[in-house]
Design a protein around this motif. Structure first.
Motif, short mmCIF file in Angstrom:
data_model
loop_
_atom_site.label_atom_id
_atom_site.label_comp_id
_atom_site.label_asym_id
_atom_site.label_seq_id
_atom_site.Cartn_x
_atom_site.Cartn_y
_atom_site.Cartn_z
N GLY A 95 6.93 -8.13 9.31
CA GLY A 95 5.78 -8.96 9.68
C GLY A 95 4.52 -8.49 8.98
O GLY A 95 3.71 -9.30 8.52
N GLN A 96 4.37 -7.18 8.88
CA GLN A 96 3.17 -6.64 8.22
C GLN A 96 3.18 -6.94 6.73
O GLN A 96 2.16 -7.27 6.14
N GLU A 116 -4.30 -1.76 -2.75
CA GLU A 116 -4.13 -2.11 -4.16
C GLU A 116 -3.42 -3.45 -4.33
O GLU A 116 -3.72 -4.22 -5.25
N ASN A 117 -2.47 -3.72 -3.42
CA ASN A 117 -1.80 -5.01 -3.46
C ASN A 117 -2.78 -6.15 -3.24
O ASN A 117 -2.76 -7.15 -3.96
N ARG A 140 1.66 2.68 2.19
CA ARG A 140 2.52 2.12 1.14
C ARG A 140 3.27 0.95 1.76
O ARG A 140 3.55 0.94 2.95
N THR A 141 3.60 -0.03 0.92
CA THR A 141 4.17 -1.25 1.48
C THR A 141 5.55 -1.00 2.10
O THR A 141 5.97 -1.74 2.98
N TYR A 155 3.95 -5.53 -4.56
CA TYR A 155 4.18 -4.55 -5.62
C TYR A 155 4.50 -3.22 -4.95
O TYR A 155 3.62 -2.61 -4.33
N PRO A 156 5.76 -2.75 -5.05
CA PRO A 156 6.17 -1.61 -4.22
C PRO A 156 5.50 -0.29 -4.62
O PRO A 156 5.46 0.63 -3.81
N HIS A 157 4.96 -0.20 -5.84
CA HIS A 157 4.36 1.06 -6.26
C HIS A 157 2.88 1.12 -5.90
O HIS A 157 2.21 2.10 -6.22
#
Lengths: 362, 283
Positions: A141-142, A94-95, A134-135, A87-89
């Protein structure tokens, strides 16, 4: 409880048949790899198990329960998507905690329990120092590891993985193979793993299901798939370079059966009843030996290309107008245009029907 | 050799952009200074710089906020109200339609998704004046003439094609796998949209709302035909200033300056979403 069974499953998009009467079972706590080329319907199979795609026909069982019409949120499984689907936001933390905070789980976990689980999952994939990121600040890889941690945090008994290592570089891929295997052993979860890379499948899986054009070709242990491929498709999808397959005419002479191919003959270990028939012969490149001229049952061939691979080399040779690939120890004396002599290792000769392409059982 | 080329290139670019900026800003500047002029300065020789060319006066502004306050404020508030409410409905209805078109495959007789989208967009292809007479008769029948409700309905109808068109592509750009992942994580369809889709669609929603509001704020023709007094919108009020006696250019200009403010304010408020959306696209 956590075995998964597909029974006569059919999937159609409009009028296109994607999956045709697929029946297979993944046992409890098994690591099952679904192996196939792109377009084989592997991801569709996984999404039908997850409930994201509805089945057109047939049924999906988890243990003894029919889950065919159950929606994904009620199946209690986790999934790692090929494109990670983070989830990019949301932050990494949180993900990972997202599945624990779902409305279905409301009240089930205290804040400290969520925090503990997130830490645990993040540590398992080595991301415990990046939870606040943030993603989009992470490398491929991460991100893959975040996606894995999100799948692990719920501690479900079933984890589905769709090419989770496809976008990683070679070194990381090898490392993650080992980690996934360890995680499987630690969690005791049932894992279904989709891949197009036979090495991943062989390295990790307890059993491999080979699929092509929406049909199951063979399901078995990595050894069975490699040493007793049920048909020519399975034979060529595992192994690099792929197995050589060519059609030879059989004839009996002096109580032995000889195959003739491109004007040369060699002995084939078959009963005399095969005389006069044609057969597809399969031999892996590493089961062909380069021998001195005049050796028994050898074929003469002209060297077309040599690829040195450190200790080994891949030699492409011409026999008549056809190509054979040989994998042997590195030998600098072999040069282009040279004539070499080949001998097949009979213990590893595979025979297939020329029409059905099925393995012939002697 | 090469560096001097680059230098000339950037000088030319700056010169061109400066000219273009002046070209864009001049009408705005002209409107602002006109609002501080007396009629003789407006109708006489062109004058450009307050204090040098002409003596500025605030008479137009004191009229707007004094004697003419009631009608001015009514038009202003009508437009704000109609603009905000119609944009809100256009956004909500448009977003739902756009989401449906982006995620599901529809089949109504020969109509597929693209045909439905085209049908919706086609509502904006004809000039609105074509429908004006029909709308007038309809509105009279339903008692909607000169009502704010009527104008809200009209602008919602006119804005839905814009919001659907903008948001359909925006939703399509959000990977469906995110919703699938949320489903597997235990979220129902409604929660997937609330927790995943809407937060990610914020920039698109903000842009669609802004465009809708600007359209509703500026629309003149239909408002002129369907409102007379109570529901009169700001553009109609401004043009009305022209019609009474002689055109009072200073008052028109002052009203024009005020008219710029609400859309600008909304654009500034939504700026962070719109900019973050653009940045995300670039990655």
């Amino acid at each position: 409880m956590a075995s998964i069974r597909l029974n006569q499953v059919v999937k159609k998009y409009d009028d296109n048949l994607i999956i045709n009467r697929l029946t297979m079972e993944c046992k409890e706590k098994e690591f099952l790899a679904i192996l196939g080329p792109s377009g084989a319907g592997k991801t569709t199979i996984l999404k039908m198990i997850a409930g994201i795609e509805e089945v057109t026909g047939g049924s999906v069982f988890f243990g003894e329960r029919d889950y065919t019409r159950t929606s994904p949120q009620d199946r209690d499984l986790s999934m790692v998507f090929e494109n990670y689907a983070l989830y990019p936001h949301l932050s990494v933390r949180e993900n990972i905690s997202f599945p624990l905070k779902s409305p279905k789980k409301k009240g089930q976990f205290s804040a400290s329990e969520i925090e503990k689980r997130v830490q645990e999952a993040a540590k398992m994939v080595g991301l415990d120092d990046k939870l606040e990121r943030r993603t989009d600040q992470l490398s491929g890889g991460q991100r893959q590891r975040v996606s894995l941690a999100r799948a692990l945090v719920k501690k479900t008994s079933v984890i589905l993985m769709d090419e989770p290592l496809a976008h990683l570089d070679a070194k990381l891929r090898v490392q993650m193979r080992g980690e996934l295997k360890r995680i499987h052993q630690d969690l005791g979860a049932t894992i279904i793993y989709v891949t197009h890379d036979y090495i991943e499948a062989m390295a990790m899986a307890d059993r491999i299901a080979v699929t092509n054009n929406g049909e199951l070709q063979q399901i078995g242990t990595p050894e069975e798939i490699y040493f007793q491929p049920r048909n020519e498709f399975v034979a060529t999808i595992v192994g690099e370079p792929p197995m050589n397959i060519f059609q030879a005419e059989l004839a009996a002479r002096d109580g032995k059966v000889y195959g003739s191919w491109e004007g040369q003959t060699f002995e084939v270990p078959l009963p005399g009843s095969f005389s006069g028939k044609a057969v597809d012969i399969g031999i892996r490149p590493n089961n062909i030996n380069l021998v001195p001229a005049g050796s028994d049952n050898s074929l003469a061939a002209i060297v077309d290309d040599v690829e040195p691979l450190g200790r080994q080399q891949i030699v492409t040779v011409q026999v008549g107008g056809r190509m054979l690939v040989v994998k042997s120890d590195r030998d600098r004396s072999i040069t282009l245009g040279q004539t070499v002599h080949l001998q097949f290792d009979y213990a590893y000769l595979h025979l297939f029907d020329t029409v059905t392409k099925e393995r012939m059982v002697l | 050799m090469k560096s001097s080329n680059v230098k000339w290139g950037s000088i030319l670019r700056i010169a061109f952009l400066t000219l273009w900026m002046l070209f864009i800003l001049f009408p705005l500047y002209w409107t602002v200074i006109t609002s501080f002029k007396v009629p003789t300065d407006i109708y006489g020789q062109p004058t450009y710089i307050p204090g040098i060319d002409f003596t500025p006066t605030t008479s137009a502004w004191t009229y707007l906020f004094g004697e003419g306050k009631d009608r001015f404020l009514m038009g202003f508030m009508n437009s704000i109200l109609i603009g905000l409410i119609s944009s809100f409905f256009a956004l909500v209805i448009g977003a739902m339609a756009a989401y449906g078109l982006a995620r599901y495959k529809y089949k109504y007789g020969p109509m597929r998704n693209d045909d439905i989208a085209f049908t919706i967009l086609s509502q904006r292809m004809m000039p609105p004046i074509v429908a004006a007479i029909a709308l007038f008769i309809m509105f009279r029948f339903f008692g909607l003439l000169d009502t704010k409700l009527g104008m809200i309905i009209i602008y919602t109808w006119m804005n839905i094609p814009i919001t659907v068109f903008l948001l359909k592509d925006y939703f399509a750009g959000i990977s469906a796998d995110l919703e699938h992942a949320a489903a597997i994580d235990g979220y129902s369809k409604f929660d997937q949209i609330r927790k995943i889709v809407l937060p990610l669609a914020k920039p698109g929603l903000a842009s669609a709302f802004l465009l809708s509001f600007i359209f509703a704020w500026n629309e003149f023709l239909i408002a002129l035909i369907l409102t007379f007094q109570d529901a009169q919108t700001f553009p109609v009020f401004i043009s009305g200033l022209n019609a009474q006696m002689e055109p009072k250019w200073s008052i028109i200009s002052a009203t024009g300056v005020v008219a710029i403010l609400p859309p600008t304010l909304i654009a500034i408020l939504m700026d962070k979403y719109i900019v973050s959306g653009l940045l995300k696209e670039q990655k």
